[in-house]
Design a protein around this motif. Structure first.
Motif, PDB file in Angstrom:
ATOM      1  N   ALA A   1       2.048  11.962 -27.974  1.00 43.36           N
ATOM      2  CA  ALA A   1       1.823  13.393 -28.188  1.00 43.36           C
ATOM      3  C   ALA A   1       3.058  14.199 -27.807  1.00 43.36           C
ATOM      4  O   ALA A   1       3.433  15.152 -28.503  1.00 43.36           O
ATOM      5  CB  ALA A   1       0.612  13.859 -27.385  1.00 43.36           C
ATOM      6  N   PHE A   2       3.709  13.805 -26.724  1.00 44.02           N
ATOM      7  CA  PHE A   2       4.925  14.500 -26.300  1.00 44.02           C
ATOM      8  C   PHE A   2       6.044  14.312 -27.323  1.00 44.02           C
ATOM      9  O   PHE A   2       6.759  15.258 -27.664  1.00 44.02           O
ATOM     10  CB  PHE A   2       5.378  13.993 -24.937  1.00 44.02           C
ATOM     11  N   LEU A   3       6.207  13.092 -27.806  1.00 42.80           N
ATOM     12  CA  LEU A   3       7.256  12.832 -28.790  1.00 42.80           C
ATOM     13  C   LEU A   3       7.037  13.647 -30.058  1.00 42.80           C
ATOM     14  O   LEU A   3       7.991  14.096 -30.701  1.00 42.80           O
ATOM     15  CB  LEU A   3       7.304  11.340 -29.126  1.00 42.80           C
ATOM     16  N   ALA A   4       5.771  13.849 -30.404  1.00 40.44           N
ATOM     17  CA  ALA A   4       5.450  14.562 -31.643  1.00 40.44           C
ATOM     18  C   ALA A   4       5.497  16.075 -31.492  1.00 40.44           C
ATOM     19  O   ALA A   4       5.793  16.786 -32.460  1.00 40.44           O
ATOM     20  CB  ALA A   4       4.067  14.144 -32.140  1.00 40.44           C
ATOM     21  N   GLY A   5       5.213  16.580 -30.283  1.00 38.07           N
ATOM     22  CA  GLY A   5       5.047  18.029 -30.208  1.00 38.07           C
ATOM     23  C   GLY A   5       5.478  18.737 -28.942  1.00 38.07           C
ATOM     24  O   GLY A   5       5.229  19.940 -28.793  1.00 38.07           O
ATOM     25  N   LEU A   6       6.135  18.033 -28.016  1.00 32.72           N
ATOM     26  CA  LEU A   6       6.503  18.692 -26.761  1.00 32.72           C
ATOM     27  C   LEU A   6       7.686  19.634 -26.957  1.00 32.72           C
ATOM     28  O   LEU A   6       8.702  19.261 -27.544  1.00 32.72           O
ATOM     29  CB  LEU A   6       6.854  17.649 -25.697  1.00 32.72           C
TER      30      LEU A   6
ATOM     31  N   ARG B   1      21.001  33.474 -11.267  1.00 38.82           N
ATOM     32  CA  ARG B   1      22.249  33.459 -10.505  1.00 38.82           C
ATOM     33  C   ARG B   1      22.046  32.873  -9.112  1.00 38.82           C
ATOM     34  O   ARG B   1      22.838  33.112  -8.211  1.00 38.82           O
ATOM     35  CB  ARG B   1      22.812  34.884 -10.402  1.00 38.82           C
ATOM     36  N   ARG B   2      20.982  32.120  -8.958  1.00 37.03           N
ATOM     37  CA  ARG B   2      20.695  31.451  -7.691  1.00 37.03           C
ATOM     38  C   ARG B   2      20.575  29.952  -7.934  1.00 37.03           C
ATOM     39  O   ARG B   2      20.266  29.528  -9.053  1.00 37.03           O
ATOM     40  CB  ARG B   2      19.370  31.950  -7.110  1.00 37.03           C
ATOM     41  N   PRO B   3      20.788  29.130  -6.918  1.00 33.00           N
ATOM     42  CA  PRO B   3      20.529  27.692  -7.086  1.00 33.00           C
ATOM     43  C   PRO B   3      19.067  27.462  -7.454  1.00 33.00           C
ATOM     44  O   PRO B   3      18.184  28.213  -7.024  1.00 33.00           O
ATOM     45  CB  PRO B   3      20.849  27.108  -5.704  1.00 33.00           C
ATOM     46  N   TYR B   4      18.815  26.422  -8.236  1.00 30.68           N
ATOM     47  CA  TYR B   4      17.436  26.127  -8.608  1.00 30.68           C
ATOM     48  C   TYR B   4      17.249  24.627  -8.785  1.00 30.68           C
ATOM     49  O   TYR B   4      18.212  23.864  -8.942  1.00 30.68           O
ATOM     50  CB  TYR B   4      17.022  26.884  -9.868  1.00 30.68           C
ATOM     51  N   CYS B   5      15.978  24.215  -8.759  1.00 31.81           N
ATOM     52  CA  CYS B   5      15.631  22.808  -8.933  1.00 31.81           C
ATOM     53  C   CYS B   5      14.221  22.728  -9.501  1.00 31.81           C
ATOM     54  O   CYS B   5      13.563  23.751  -9.720  1.00 31.81           O
ATOM     55  CB  CYS B   5      15.721  22.060  -7.600  1.00 31.81           C
ATOM     56  N   VAL B   6      13.748  21.506  -9.731  1.00 34.03           N
ATOM     57  CA  VAL B   6      12.378  21.293 -10.188  1.00 34.03           C
ATOM     58  C   VAL B   6      11.669  20.410  -9.173  1.00 34.03           C
ATOM     59  O   VAL B   6      12.260  19.472  -8.622  1.00 34.03           O
ATOM     60  CB  VAL B   6      12.334  20.654 -11.597  1.00 34.03           C
ATOM     61  N   ALA B   7      10.403  20.732  -8.899  1.00 30.12           N
ATOM     62  CA  ALA B   7       9.574  19.928  -7.998  1.00 30.12           C
ATOM     63  C   ALA B   7       8.209  19.763  -8.645  1.00 30.12           C
ATOM     64  O   ALA B   7       7.476  20.735  -8.819  1.00 30.12           O
ATOM     65  CB  ALA B   7       9.446  20.588  -6.628  1.00 30.12           C
ATOM     66  N   SER B   8       7.874  18.525  -9.001  1.00 36.66           N
ATOM     67  CA  SER B   8       6.688  18.255  -9.810  1.00 36.66           C
ATOM     68  C   SER B   8       5.764  17.244  -9.149  1.00 36.66           C
ATOM     69  O   SER B   8       6.231  16.307  -8.487  1.00 36.66           O
ATOM     70  CB  SER B   8       7.124  17.711 -11.180  1.00 36.66           C
ATOM     71  N   ASN B   9       4.460  17.416  -9.386  1.00 35.41           N
ATOM     72  CA  ASN B   9       3.487  16.425  -8.937  1.00 35.41           C
ATOM     73  C   ASN B   9       3.479  15.188  -9.829  1.00 35.41           C
ATOM     74  O   ASN B   9       2.755  14.232  -9.561  1.00 35.41           O
ATOM     75  CB  ASN B   9       2.077  17.034  -8.904  1.00 35.41           C
ATOM     76  N   GLY B  10       4.252  15.199 -10.895  1.00 34.23           N
ATOM     77  CA  GLY B  10       4.426  13.997 -11.703  1.00 34.23           C
ATOM     78  C   GLY B  10       5.365  13.027 -11.010  1.00 34.23           C
ATOM     79  O   GLY B  10       5.784  13.241  -9.874  1.00 34.23           O
ATOM     80  N   ASN B  11       5.713  11.946 -11.706  1.00 30.09           N
ATOM     81  CA  ASN B  11       6.676  11.007 -11.135  1.00 30.09           C
ATOM     82  C   ASN B  11       8.045  11.204 -11.785  1.00 30.09           C
ATOM     83  O   ASN B  11       8.192  11.952 -12.749  1.00 30.09           O
ATOM     84  CB  ASN B  11       6.188   9.561 -11.272  1.00 30.09           C
ATOM     85  N   HIS B  12       9.042  10.529 -11.240  1.00 27.78           N
ATOM     86  CA  HIS B  12      10.406  10.727 -11.745  1.00 27.78           C
ATOM     87  C   HIS B  12      10.533  10.322 -13.213  1.00 27.78           C
ATOM     88  O   HIS B  12      11.227  10.990 -13.989  1.00 27.78           O
ATOM     89  CB  HIS B  12      11.401   9.937 -10.894  1.00 27.78           C
ATOM     90  N   ALA B  13       9.865   9.242 -13.592  1.00 31.08           N
ATOM     91  CA  ALA B  13       9.974   8.777 -14.975  1.00 31.08           C
ATOM     92  C   ALA B  13       9.439   9.824 -15.944  1.00 31.08           C
ATOM     93  O   ALA B  13      10.067  10.116 -16.973  1.00 31.08           O
ATOM     94  CB  ALA B  13       9.225   7.458 -15.142  1.00 31.08           C
ATOM     95  N   LYS B  14       8.287  10.395 -15.626  1.00 29.12           N
ATOM     96  CA  LYS B  14       7.692  11.392 -16.514  1.00 29.12           C
ATOM     97  C   LYS B  14       8.547  12.648 -16.591  1.00 29.12           C
ATOM     98  O   LYS B  14       8.801  13.177 -17.679  1.00 29.12           O
ATOM     99  CB  LYS B  14       6.286  11.757 -16.040  1.00 29.12           C
ATOM    100  N   VAL B  15       8.994  13.144 -15.444  1.00 31.57           N
ATOM    101  CA  VAL B  15       9.780  14.379 -15.433  1.00 31.57           C
ATOM    102  C   VAL B  15      11.101  14.185 -16.178  1.00 31.57           C
ATOM    103  O   VAL B  15      11.512  15.035 -16.973  1.00 31.57           O
ATOM    104  CB  VAL B  15      10.020  14.855 -13.990  1.00 31.57           C
ATOM    105  N   SER B  16      11.751  13.061 -15.951  1.00 28.52           N
ATOM    106  CA  SER B  16      13.010  12.798 -16.656  1.00 28.52           C
ATOM    107  C   SER B  16      12.785  12.704 -18.157  1.00 28.52           C
ATOM    108  O   SER B  16      13.599  13.188 -18.955  1.00 28.52           O
ATOM    109  CB  SER B  16      13.642  11.510 -16.134  1.00 28.52           C
ATOM    110  N   PHE B  17      11.664  12.091 -18.553  1.00 25.82           N
ATOM    111  CA  PHE B  17      11.359  11.977 -19.983  1.00 25.82           C
ATOM    112  C   PHE B  17      11.103  13.346 -20.603  1.00 25.82           C
ATOM    113  O   PHE B  17      11.668  13.676 -21.656  1.00 25.82           O
ATOM    114  CB  PHE B  17      10.150  11.077 -20.202  1.00 25.82           C
ATOM    115  N   THR B  18      10.252  14.155 -19.982  1.00 24.89           N
ATOM    116  CA  THR B  18       9.901  15.442 -20.591  1.00 24.89           C
ATOM    117  C   THR B  18      11.090  16.400 -20.604  1.00 24.89           C
ATOM    118  O   THR B  18      11.325  17.096 -21.598  1.00 24.89           O
ATOM    119  CB  THR B  18       8.706  16.093 -19.874  1.00 24.89           C
TER     120      THR B  18
END
Length: 212
Positions: free
Chosen positions: A76-81, A95-112
């Protein structure tokens, strides 16, 4: 510093993943409406989500359920994300430092993030539930991200779209902006959001102001 959640804030994944979940539950004889799925599952970690699935299925989860859900969600992600509308403008203007913090895992976040073209913007600044013992709604993940970014929690703003994330941000002593895309304004306020908005243009305007 600004911490962004991933699903529903950076990438428009919640509708796709919850649709897959509803379809899989229906195939197993459980009528789970989309709104009910969002109410139960949005923002929760995978272990917590699987406990809820087990309860809905009557006490056991088929061995192939999680692998199949992962496969179908990826399709579904490949087709429509896509990215969340307006988030690129938010990141460009920040103009400030930023990051991402997710309840997912590293593999999912890197993929999306990779699939939507956002990954280079967060290189070396991706933090997930894999990094801590307790995911959101505990404050651990946000506090870990702040430590790694050398930021003080009281000078950190979190952008979240779920009560789970808002609860974690406030427990960490951070300012919380609630983005009400799929969760109601009232639920985000009830979770403790300092302010709730419904567009990324509003998020951008808030982040342009000096941190209180």
């Amino acid at each position: 510093m600004v911490i962004f959640d991933c699903d529903g804030v950076l990438v428009d994944s919640e509708r796709l993943s919850h649709t897959v979940l509803c379809e899989m539950m229906a195939e197993r004889g459980v009528a789970l409406g989309f709104d009910e799925a969002v109410e139960l599952f949005i923002g929760v970690s995978l272990p917590v989500g699987m406990v809820k699935v087990r309860e809905l299925l009557g006490g056991s989860v088929p061995a192939d359920f999680l692998p199949e859900m992962g496969r179908r969600t990826r399709q579904a992600f490949l087709a429509g994300l896509t990215v969340v509308p307006g988030i690129v403008g938010v990141l460009d203007a920040l103009r400030r430092p930023y990051c991402v913090a997710s309840n997912g895992n590293h593999a999912k976040v890197s993929f999306t993030l990779g699939h939507t073209g956002l990954l280079p913007r967060f290189a070396g600044r991706i933090f997930t539930a894999d990094d801590v013992d307790r995911p959101k709604p505990a404050p651990d993940l946000f506090l870990h991200a702040a430590r790694m970014m050398d930021a003080e929690p009281r000078h950190t703003t979190v952008v979240e779209d779920t009560p789970t994330g808002i609860t974690a941000a406030k427990a960490a002593g951070m300012r919380a902006i609630g983005y009400a895309a799929m969760t109601s304004v009232d639920r985000l306020h009830a979770a403790g959001a300092d302010v709730v908005v419904q567009t990324m243009a509003e998020v951008q305007a808030l982040l342009a102001r000096p941190h209180p």
